[in-house]
Design a protein around this motif. Sequence first.
Motif, PDB file in Angstrom:
ATOM      1  N   TRP A   1       0.812  -1.209   0.000  1.00  0.00           N
ATOM      2  CA  TRP A   1       0.000   0.000   0.000  1.00  0.00           C
ATOM      3  C   TRP A   1       0.848   1.263   0.000  1.00  0.00           C
ATOM      4  N   SER A   2       2.128   1.134   0.319  1.00  0.00           N
ATOM      5  CA  SER A   2       2.957   2.339   0.343  1.00  0.00           C
ATOM      6  C   SER A   2       2.961   3.010  -1.021  1.00  0.00           C
ATOM      7  N   ILE A   3       2.830   2.222  -2.092  1.00  0.00           N
ATOM      8  CA  ILE A   3       2.823   2.815  -3.437  1.00  0.00           C
ATOM      9  C   ILE A   3       1.658   3.785  -3.568  1.00  0.00           C
TER      10      ILE A   3
ATOM     11  N   ALA B   1       1.881   7.867  -3.792  1.00  0.00           N
ATOM     12  CA  ALA B   1       1.310   8.545  -4.970  1.00  0.00           C
ATOM     13  C   ALA B   1       0.340   9.627  -4.538  1.00  0.00           C
ATOM     14  N   LEU B   2      -0.553   9.298  -3.581  1.00  0.00           N
ATOM     15  CA  LEU B   2      -1.547  10.272  -3.144  1.00  0.00           C
ATOM     16  C   LEU B   2      -0.865  11.481  -2.506  1.00  0.00           C
TER      17      LEU B   2
ATOM     18  N   LEU C   1       0.735  24.894 -14.031  1.00  0.00           N
ATOM     19  CA  LEU C   1       0.230  23.631 -14.559  1.00  0.00           C
ATOM     20  C   LEU C   1       1.395  22.730 -14.976  1.00  0.00           C
ATOM     21  N   GLN C   2       2.472  23.333 -15.469  1.00  0.00           N
ATOM     22  CA  GLN C   2       3.643  22.511 -15.794  1.00  0.00           C
ATOM     23  C   GLN C   2       4.230  21.898 -14.531  1.00  0.00           C
ATOM     24  N   ILE C   3       4.309  22.717 -13.458  1.00  0.00           N
ATOM     25  CA  ILE C   3       4.827  22.177 -12.199  1.00  0.00           C
ATOM     26  C   ILE C   3       3.933  21.037 -11.725  1.00  0.00           C
ATOM     27  N   LEU C   4       2.599  21.245 -11.841  1.00  0.00           N
ATOM     28  CA  LEU C   4       1.660  20.206 -11.436  1.00  0.00           C
ATOM     29  C   LEU C   4       1.916  18.921 -12.217  1.00  0.00           C
ATOM     30  N   SER C   5       2.412  19.059 -13.451  1.00  0.00           N
ATOM     31  CA  SER C   5       2.631  17.879 -14.280  1.00  0.00           C
ATOM     32  C   SER C   5       3.948  17.176 -13.976  1.00  0.00           C
ATOM     33  N   TYR C   6       5.061  17.937 -13.862  1.00  0.00           N
ATOM     34  CA  TYR C   6       6.314  17.199 -13.744  1.00  0.00           C
ATOM     35  C   TYR C   6       6.719  16.879 -12.313  1.00  0.00           C
ATOM     36  N   GLU C   7       6.233  17.681 -11.334  1.00  0.00           N
ATOM     37  CA  GLU C   7       6.708  17.439  -9.976  1.00  0.00           C
ATOM     38  C   GLU C   7       6.353  16.056  -9.438  1.00  0.00           C
ATOM     39  N   PRO C   8       5.117  15.559  -9.650  1.00  0.00           N
ATOM     40  CA  PRO C   8       4.852  14.208  -9.160  1.00  0.00           C
ATOM     41  C   PRO C   8       5.800  13.174  -9.738  1.00  0.00           C
TER      42      PRO C   8
END
Lengths: 589, 142, 287
Positions: free
Chosen positions: A398-400, A404-405, C123-130
Amino acid sequence: MTLGAGWGMAVLVLDFVLLAYFLYVGIVNRHIWILGLVALQVVFLPLFEFVWLPHGFEVTPTLYIDTLSVVLCLIISIIGSLICVYAIGYMRAHEAHLKLEKTKQHWFFFFMILFLGAMNGLVFSNNLLWLFLFWELTTLVCYQLIRHDETPEAITNALRALWMTMLGGVAIVAAMIFSYFYAGTLSIQELLTQGPTAAMVLLPLALLCFAGFTKSAQVPWQSWLLGAMVAPTPVSALLHSSTMVKAGVYLVVRLAPGFDGTVLSTIVAVFGAFVFMVTAIIAISQTNAKRLLAYSTIGNLGLIFCLAGINTPLAITASIALIIFHAISKGLLFLCVGTVDQHIWSREIEGMEGLVGRYPVVTWITIAGIISMLLMPFGVLISKWAGLEAASAFPSLWSIIIVALIVLGSAASVVFWMKWLGRLLARLPSTESVRPEKMGFYRYSVLFILIAAAVVLSVAIAPVVAGLINPAVSELGYAGGLFDTANWYLRSGLGFFAPWPLAVLVGAIMVGAAVFIKPRKEQIKPAYMCGENVELSTPKFRAVADEETELETGGYYLPNLFGEKRWNPWVNGAGIGIMVLLFVLVLVL
Amino acid sequence: MGLISASRVKSPWILHYDCGGCNGCDIEILACLTPLYDIERFGMLNMGNPKHADVLLVTGPANYRNRRVLKNLYEQMPAPKLVIAIGTCACTGGVFHNCPNILGGIDKVIPVDVYIPGCAVRPEAIIDGVVLGLGKLAALGK
Amino acid sequence: MSVWTVLAPILALILGAPVGGLLKGIDRKISARMQGRVGPPILQPFYDFFKLWGKETIVANKAQLIFVWLYFLLVVAALVLLFMGQDLLMTLFVLGFGGVCLVAGAFSVRSPYSQFGGYRELLQILSYEPILLLTAVAIYLRIGTFQVSSILTSGQPLLPYLPLAFIAVLIALTIKMRKSPFDIAASEHAAHQELVRGVYTEYSGRYYALIEITYWYELVFVLAFVALFWAVPLWIGVLIALACYLLELFVDNISARLTWRWMLRISWIGGVVLVLVNMIPWAGGWW
C-alpha cells in the motif's frame, strides 16, 4: 494523575447537562439528526453508567501527562492565547462594522476561553468518560461560536457542525461500552497495552478513530468545516485550524501504538492520504480565501492521519511535527485573512488582487505565511519531507498508493498556494511608493509574533525535534528510528535534511535582494500590453476605436476540472465506502 | 566592455512592428527567418517582446493612431537599441505620403538609425541594412 | 573519494553555466540543421548572455527582482546539493522552491501575458513534480536510502531495474527543458510568441540574463538526474543523458505543442502510473 470519585460525579453531571442542552437545541431547531443522535446518547450513556458499569469502578490514572500531551497543551495555550488577544482587536472592529447596539463579546470570549480549558482537558484525559465530556464541550463551543453572528447561514452551518461532530460523540460512547466489555477498562493507556492482536480491541480503537475523523472534518464530513467559515475569523483560526480539529488527530496519534501493524492502521493511512490529495485538488477551484484555507486544513489533517496510520517512529515524528507547524502557519494565515477581510470587507481572492500595494504589511505577512506552509526550509515542508520518506518506508504494498496520493496532493497544493500568492502580488508597475497601512495593535502584534515563531521554530526544528518530538515518540512506545539531530540537522536512516543552512541561504538572498536592489523611478517601465498602455499605472489600454478599456486579469480556478460539483459526489462516496470498509474489516478480522 | 559590445553585435534580437503598411515588407522580413536566408545564424531572434529586443524593425508609414503605439514600444525597449525603417513607407511614407491620416515616415515619431528603401524590400537588402546597423549598435554602447 | 566529494560540487558550481550554455548552443545548432538551416554558432547563448548583461535596466517592480534572484540562486543551490550527494528529496524541494519563485515573479506584474504564463507554469509544475518526486521514491525503494551519494556507491545501475521510471522521467525532462510538445509556459522558442514570452515577458536586460543562466543550470541538473540512472560506471550515465538530450531535440522538432490538458493527462495517467508500476516489485519488500 488520579482524581477522586467526587470529580467523576461532577463529570457525569456535566455530561448530562450538555446532553440536555443539545436536546434543547435539537427541539428548538426541529433538527432530526441532532435529536436522533442526542437520543442515542441519552439512552446509552446512563445505561452504561448506571446499569452496566459496576459501582465504584475506578479508572487510574484519570489524567495522563506525557510529552505528547505537553506538546498539544503548548500549542493550545500559546497559540490559543495569541488568537484570543487578536480577537480583542478583531471583535471590536467586527461589531463596529455590524453596527451592533449591544455587544456580544462577553459571550464570545467566554466560549473561547472555555474552549481552551476544554481542549487542555481533552489532551490530558486518560479516562474515556472524561475524554467524552471534554470532547462534547468542544462540540458545544464549536456550535455556539459558529452561530455567533446569528445569521440564518450561521445557524444552519452551526447545526450541521453540531450533528456531524455529535456522530463522533456517539462513537465515543460506543467505544466506551465496547472497551469496557471487551477489554474491561476505560483507561486509554490500558486499552493500548492490550495489544492489537487481542480480540475485539480494535473495535473501540476504530470507533475512537471514527470520532477523530468527524472532529477533524475528514471526507465525507468536510462540509461542516467548510460551512463553519462563516464564523468570525478568530473562531476559524482557533477552532478550525489550530486546535479543535487537532483533537481528532491527537486522539489518533495517541491511539496509534495500539493498532500498529493491523488492518486499521493501513486503512487509516490510505484514507488520510486520499483526503490529502482530493482536498488539495478541490482547493484549486476555490475562489474564497477562507474556503481555500479550510480545504488545506482538512488536507493537512488527512496527512497527519496518514502518517499516524503508517505507524513507524519516523512517521509519528513527522505527524507530531506537522501538528505543531501546521497549527502555527494555518492559524497565522486565518488571522491574516481576517485582517485583510476587515480592510477590504471581502474574503474573495479576486478582491485581493494587488493587495501588496494597498495593505503591504498584512499582505507580506500573508505571503510569508503561504511560503511557510508550502516551501522549504519551513516546518510544514520539512514535516512533509519526513512524512514522504516515512511513507516510502512503509512495509506494505500500500505504500505505493499512499506515496502517490501524497505526491499528487503536494503538487496540487503548490498550484493553489501559488495562485493565491500571485493574486496578492499582481500590480501594475508604479512609481509611487507604497506606504504601510494603519495597524491595529492587537491584531498586528499577534501576526508578527506568529510569523516570527514560524520562522524561528522552522530554523530551529532540530532542537524542537530533539527536545519535544523525539521524547514524545519514544514515550508512545516506539523504539529507535528517530531523528539524529546533531548540529541542528535532521538525519534519519533514510535521508538527511539541513534546515538552517537552507534557511540562511534563502534568508540571505531575500534580505540581500530587498536591501541592495533599489530600482530608480526612471527604470520603471509599463507592463507589456502590445503598446496600447494608457499610462504607466493606469489599468487601462486602448482597444476598439482607441477607447480606453479596463484591463481585467483574473485567476485560473478551473471549476469544471477541479471543482466541487465534479469531485464531491465520488469523493464523498469514496469516503463513505472507506469508512464502511474500515468497520467491516475490523469486525471481520 | 569589449566582451559586451562584441556580444551586442553577435546577438541582436528583433522586434518587428507593422505600422499599417500593405504587409509586403512584413512578409519579406519573415522570409528572412526562413531556412533560405536564416538570420538566426547571425544570432537574430524574433522576440515578440520589446523588453527583450535590441532592434526594432518597423514597416508601414506612421499615422495618428500608431504613433502612440510606436512610441510606447520604443520606450519599453531597453538601451542600447536600434531602429530600422524597412520599406519606402517606413522611410518617407512612400505611396501613402500625401494621405490625410499619414504623418510620413516613422522618423516623424522615433529616431531612426537605418533606412532601407524598397517596395517591397528584398530580404538581402534587409540583411544588409541590419548588419549595417549592428556596427552602430556596437559603437552606441561605448 | 573525499577529494571528489569536495571537488564535485565546486566543479558543478563553476562549470554548470558553461556546460549548460554549450548544451543550449548545441541544441540550437542541431535544431537549425534539422530544419535545413545553418543555425547560430555554438557559443551563441554566451553572446546572448553578455549582450543582455549590458542592457539598460528596466523593471516593473522590486518584487520580481527579488524573486528572480531567488530563482537563480536556488536552482544553483539545488545543483550543488545534487553534486554533493545529498538527500534527493531535499534537493528536489530546493529546485521546486526555485521554480515557484519564477512563477511568483511572473505573477507580481499585472501584465496579461505574464499572468497567463504564470498559470501555465503552475500547470507545468503540477505535471512534472509528481513524476520527479515519485522517481526519487522509486530510487529509494531500490537502494534503501534517499542519499544521492549512495546511488554512486550502490554497485549496480538503476536503469535495468527502473526502466518505466526512466521513461516517465523523459516526459518530465521534456516539460522541464521546455520542449515541444510541452513548452507551454514560456514560448521558449522565440517563434512561438503565443503568450508573447509568457513567464519571461516582464523581465529584461540583466535579470533576463539571470533567467537564461538559470536555464543552463537547470539543464545540467535534469541531465544529471537522468545520468543517475546509470551511475555505475558514471560515464555510461553521462552518455545516456546526452543521448536523451538529443532525443529531446528530435522530439521537439517533430512535434507540435499540446494543450495543458494533454500535458496533465500524459504526465499523470502516463508518467505517474509508469513510475508506480515500476515501484511494485520493490515496495513491501518482495524483491
